[in-house]
Scaffold this motif. Structure first.
Motif, short mmCIF file in Angstrom:
data_model
loop_
_atom_site.label_atom_id
_atom_site.label_comp_id
_atom_site.label_asym_id
_atom_site.label_seq_id
_atom_site.Cartn_x
_atom_site.Cartn_y
_atom_site.Cartn_z
N SER A 434 -158.98 -13.63 -11.34
CA SER A 434 -159.16 -12.34 -10.29
C SER A 434 -159.42 -13.36 -8.80
O SER A 434 -160.18 -14.64 -8.78
CB SER A 434 -160.47 -12.13 -10.54
N VAL A 462 -159.21 -6.59 -15.53
CA VAL A 462 -158.61 -4.85 -16.10
C VAL A 462 -157.51 -5.46 -14.94
O VAL A 462 -158.25 -6.01 -13.74
CB VAL A 462 -159.50 -3.83 -16.33
N HIS A 464 -156.11 -5.20 -11.67
CA HIS A 464 -156.88 -4.27 -9.52
C HIS A 464 -155.81 -5.00 -8.69
O HIS A 464 -155.11 -5.49 -8.87
CB HIS A 464 -158.08 -5.33 -9.22
N GLU A 469 -157.12 -9.13 -10.86
CA GLU A 469 -157.85 -8.46 -12.33
C GLU A 469 -159.31 -8.15 -12.02
O GLU A 469 -159.72 -9.03 -10.73
CB GLU A 469 -157.93 -9.00 -13.58
N VAL A 472 -165.11 -6.58 -15.30
CA VAL A 472 -165.48 -6.00 -15.91
C VAL A 472 -166.69 -5.45 -16.93
O VAL A 472 -166.62 -6.72 -18.24
CB VAL A 472 -164.68 -4.41 -16.55
N LYS A 504 -167.92 -3.66 -12.00
CA LYS A 504 -168.31 -2.49 -12.49
C LYS A 504 -168.92 -2.83 -14.30
O LYS A 504 -168.89 -3.40 -15.11
CB LYS A 504 -166.64 -2.23 -13.28
N ASP A 506 -169.83 -0.54 -17.74
CA ASP A 506 -169.92 0.03 -18.89
C ASP A 506 -171.29 0.14 -19.59
O ASP A 506 -171.34 -1.25 -20.19
CB ASP A 506 -168.50 -0.12 -19.05
N ARG A 525 -160.66 -2.79 -23.36
CA ARG A 525 -159.68 -2.34 -22.14
C ARG A 525 -159.02 -1.29 -21.88
O ARG A 525 -158.32 -0.66 -20.97
CB ARG A 525 -158.75 -3.61 -22.28
N ALA A 527 -159.54 1.70 -21.87
CA ALA A 527 -159.89 3.47 -20.94
C ALA A 527 -158.96 2.63 -20.01
O ALA A 527 -158.61 3.70 -19.13
CB ALA A 527 -161.70 2.67 -21.15
N TYR A 528 -158.88 1.73 -19.27
CA TYR A 528 -158.27 1.39 -18.07
C TYR A 528 -156.82 0.94 -18.30
O TYR A 528 -156.30 1.49 -17.50
CB TYR A 528 -159.23 -0.05 -17.50
N VAL A 529 -156.54 0.77 -19.11
CA VAL A 529 -155.42 -0.46 -19.76
C VAL A 529 -153.82 1.62 -19.75
O VAL A 529 -152.98 2.07 -19.06
CB VAL A 529 -154.40 -0.87 -19.96
#
Length: 529
Positions: A434, A462, A464, A469, A472, A504, A506, A525, A527-529
């Protein structure tokens, strides 16, 4: 009361402590009977065309029959694949195809899930599911029909009991042990097969397992090993195999782990050794104090854990209860048991997974395959000559970098201290990049698990657009607790650089974990991909 002579008493003691009997839910299965059935199964496999180097597949819950089949494979020189019985037919068929299994042996209630036609070249043998196993799984419906009738007519199968009633034992001696042909979980794609290379120059793996009973598990004659973890997993399967190979250890198998039942069994059977993972420990620690105090567990002197790391509070709670009897091992299906660390060592070396087991060695390399000095993080490479090399099946792309001389890496990142204790930062594939910085989720998780509001957590990256990235945090909250991202940041302030803070949060009712305790981060992951 009846009086026995000294000779009779000695014979009784010898039978009790040297026979190495197996038990299923407390019912004893004599080792001699298991050997006889193993030889009959070997003859059956041979009659079905299984020969040296071939593969058979096993779809059984925890059952003594599983190790009779393992013994049978020694006599015919075959590999065996233990299938995850949670899998659907669609998930298991690629493994059956990739492994080239000639025979599938399964419990009847598990074979019932195969509703589509099976390949004609695959011989299917059904094993009547023991009532002790059926009763532990509430989803199994009991009917007035015979158990075999639940298997669909989409494929032909034969009853193992019927076949063995007319099959004589094989007369040959056991061959060199090929062993377990395991498959990865497939959480990042189709499962890969992990197959040991055959090498006459190495010690027979069966003898190695017998030696590990002493060197790794600290077992002596007459000790009693308890396992309720699924035997399709490499670690509990291998530890039970160690007891089988040693030949003088009592083995107690349970189809399913239940916390209070575990305590009752430890007291009733005076269990000395067990395999246990963090998810089991959490369930034990949730028992009310008055339930815990009902059972005497003082016979237990060795408990081994593999898989996911222990949360610190869980480790402390278990040691306070059972004493410093716990050992952790860093291992993998590909390589075997790599390290071992005791409770006292773990207290003096917090965060370490221990030293290499006797006969093994570890080095740390950078991306240019150059050794790194003490304390510097790099890729962990391990040499365990006793287990032998392996090859992947069903894999695509290059495996360059997997091997270095006699060492192998699985992508884990870590470092060695000045006493050769290994510390794992994270898996290379889980590393988050990141803003150009390398971030290890395990470092963040190790801190956050101490938050009172957090019962379980997982950190992952995830995609970005700006930073490459985003970090999360997925959390399972403690009962009656509330959590927001600001609280997380306040907790990490002063403990961790801001660039490592999750961006973030969850909240989950329950995080997805394997039976071995590993979190399915790929599902989080998704849900994001």
């Amino acid at each position: 009361l009846h009086v026995r002579s000294r000779r009779q008493r000695q014979m009784c003691i010898r039978d009790r402590y040297m026979a190495g009997h197996f038990y299923l839910s407390g019912t004893r299965v004599d080792r001699s009977d298991m050997t006889t059935r193993a030889k009959k199964i070997a003859r059956l496999l041979s009659d079905k065309g299984v020969t040296t180097g071939d593969v058979i597949a096993i779809l059984l819950r925890n059952d003594t029959t599983l190790y009779e089949i393992v013994e049978a494979c020694r006599y015919v020189g075959a590999y065996y694949v233990t299938l995850n019985w949670h899998g659907t037919q669609a998930e298991l068929m690629p493994i059956l195809t990739d492994s080239g299994a000639k025979v599938l042996i399964g419990h009847t209630d598990l074979l019932a899930k195969f509703t589509q036609p099976m390949p004609r070249e695959l011989s299917i043998v059904s094993v009547k599911t023991p009532q002790a196993v059926l009763s532990r799984y509430t989803q199994t419906k009991t009917t007035n029909k015979t158990e075999e009738s639940v298997i669909p007519a989409a494929f032909e199968h034969e009853s193992l009991a019927t076949l063995l009633s007319t099959t004589p034992p094989i007369q040959s001696e056991p061959q060199r042990f090929r062993g377990m042909f395991s498959y990865t979980s497939g959480s990042t794609g189709r499962p890969k097969g992990i197959k040991r290379e055959y090498d006459e120059q190495r010690p027979d793996p069966y003898i190695v397992f017998a030696g590990l009973a002493k060197a790794l598990m600290q077992l002596d004659k007459g000790d009693r090993f308890y396992n309720a973890a699924p035997l399709y997993h490499s670690a509990p399967h291998a530890l039970t195999l160690c007891c089988l190979a040693a030949g003088n250890i009592e083995v107690y198998l349970e189809p399913k782990f239940e916390p209070e039942q575990f305590l009752a069994d430890v007291q009733k059977y005076q269990i000395t050794h067990t395999y246990i993972v963090p998810t089991m420990m959490v369930r034990l620690l949730k028992l009310p104090q008055n339930v815990r105090e009902q059972y005497d567990v003082s016979s237990l002197r060795y408990a081994l854990s593999t898989g996911s790391a222990w949360p610190v509070e869980v480790k402390k709670g278990m040691i306070d209860w059972f004493g410093p009897i716990f050992y952790e091992s860093y291992g993998a299906s590909e390589l075997g048991f790599m390290t071992l660390i005791s409770s006292p060592e773990a207290a003096s070396k917090p965060g370490s997974v221990g030293k290499a087991i006797p006969g093994g060695s570890i080095i740390i390399l950078d991306d240019d395959m150059q050794p790194l000095p003490t304390g510097e993080t790099g890729s962990i490479y391990v040499n365990l000559p006793m287990f032998g090399p392996f090859k992947y099946t069903n894999t695509q792309g290059t495996l360059d970098g997997l091997h270095y001389q006699n060492y192998t890496t699985l992508g884990d990142m870590g470092y060695l201290d000045d006493e050769d204790y290994l510390y794992i930062n994270d898996r290379k594939k889980d590393m988050i990049i990141s803003g150009g910085a390398n971030i290890f989720p395990a470092e963040i998780e190790a801190l956050l698990i101490h938050m009172p509001q957090i019962e379980d957590c997982a950190v992952f990256g995830v995609p970005h657009a700006e930073f490459g990235e985003m970090i999360v945090l997925a959390v399972q909250c403690a009962p009656d607790s509330y959590l927001d991202i600001e609280q997380v940041h306040a907790f990490l302030d002063g403990k961790l650089g801001r660039f490592k803070w999750p961006k973030k949060l969850d909240i989950h009712n329950q995080l997805p974990r394997e039976d071995s305790g590993k979190i399915f981060k790929q599902r989080l992951r998704a849900a994001y991909v």
